[in-house]
Design an enzyme around this catalytic site. Structure first.
Site, PDB file in Angstrom:
ATOM      1  N   THR A   1       0.850  -1.189   0.000  1.00 31.16           N
ATOM      2  CA  THR A   1       0.000   0.000   0.000  1.00 31.16           C
ATOM      3  C   THR A   1       0.884   1.236   0.000  1.00 31.16           C
ATOM      4  OG1 THR A   1      -1.682  -1.178   1.280  1.00 31.16           O
ATOM      5  CG2 THR A   1      -1.859   1.219   1.182  1.00 31.16           C
TER       6      THR A   1
ATOM      7  N   ASP B   1       2.847  14.222   1.672  1.00 28.67           N
ATOM      8  CA  ASP B   1       3.098  15.609   1.280  1.00 28.67           C
ATOM      9  C   ASP B   1       4.311  15.781   0.370  1.00 28.67           C
ATOM     10  OD1 ASP B   1       0.943  16.458   2.811  1.00 28.67           O
ATOM     11  OD2 ASP B   1       2.181  16.646   4.617  1.00 28.67           O
TER      12      ASP B   1
ATOM     13  N   ILE C   1       0.352   5.248   0.169  1.00 24.70           N
ATOM     14  CA  ILE C   1      -0.624   6.310   0.422  1.00 24.70           C
ATOM     15  C   ILE C   1       0.065   7.653   0.215  1.00 24.70           C
ATOM     16  CG2 ILE C   1      -2.170   7.359   2.119  1.00 24.70           C
ATOM     17  CD1 ILE C   1      -2.380   4.546   3.422  1.00 24.70           C
TER      18      ILE C   1
ATOM     19  N   HIS D   1       7.758  11.532  -2.864  1.00 23.28           N
ATOM     20  CA  HIS D   1       8.106  10.132  -2.625  1.00 23.28           C
ATOM     21  C   HIS D   1       7.009   9.178  -3.110  1.00 23.28           C
ATOM     22  CE1 HIS D   1      10.309   6.871  -0.770  1.00 23.28           C
ATOM     23  NE2 HIS D   1       9.225   6.506  -0.117  1.00 23.28           N
TER      24      HIS D   1
END
Length: 164
Positions: free
Chosen positions: A87, A92, A89, A95
């Site tokens: 996963t 900010d 996610i 990356h």
């Protein structure tokens, strides 16, 4: 060929009992558990066997699949296919894009260039809620979907006589 279905779409089972390697990224442990549960349930339902290797994050998954392929060439376990679970996610920073793009590209390169059967269950989401919707067996079951995709690719490779 016998089929399995999910969401109204047929998945083809391999002729012989398939043996797969699940490579799971544990960066998000609870989500990894849900994806792994879906994948192992789907493989067991199809009569396949599997081994599981855990890596820190999704970017490491393609390297481990390469290690397994190299090991098979040297007399190690020969896997019929692979299930990639992880996963990613969005945060900010940039990356997210690097990990999502590079892990996907590496898996696709192996699949196309080397005829490797891979079910890609690496989630790329904007937030935790989206990830859970996709990971839970009772909702998106993307772990199960990736396992069935790998089995389908193994069956199609058999059917079409592709190189190993």
């Amino acid at each position: 060929m016998a089929g399995i279905s999910q969401h109204g779409k047929a998945f083809i089972r391999p002729k012989a009992k398939a043996h797969l390697l699940i490579v799971e990224a544990r960066f998000h442990d609870d989500l990894a558990d849900a994806l792994l549960d879906g994948a192992t349930s789907a493989l067991e339902e199809a009569g396949a066997t599997y081994d599981v290797v855990t890596v820190p994050g999704s970017l490491e998954i393609p390297a481990v699949i390469t290690f397994a392929l190299d090991g098979a060439a040297e007399g190690g376990t020969n896997y019929d296919g692979f299930v990639a679970l992880g996963t990613i996610i969005r945060g900010d920073t940039y990356h997210f894009d690097i990990v999502a793009n590079e892990s996907s590209r590496a898996l696709m390169d192996m699949s196309v260039q080397d005829s490797v059967c891979i079910g890609n269950g690496i989630l790329t989401t904007e937030n935790d809620a989206q990830a859970w919707t996709r990971a839970k067996r009772s909702e998106g079951d993307k772990g199960g979907f990736a396992a069935r995709a790998a089995l389908t690719m193994i069956a199609l490779k058999e059917q079409l006589g592709a190189r190993s």
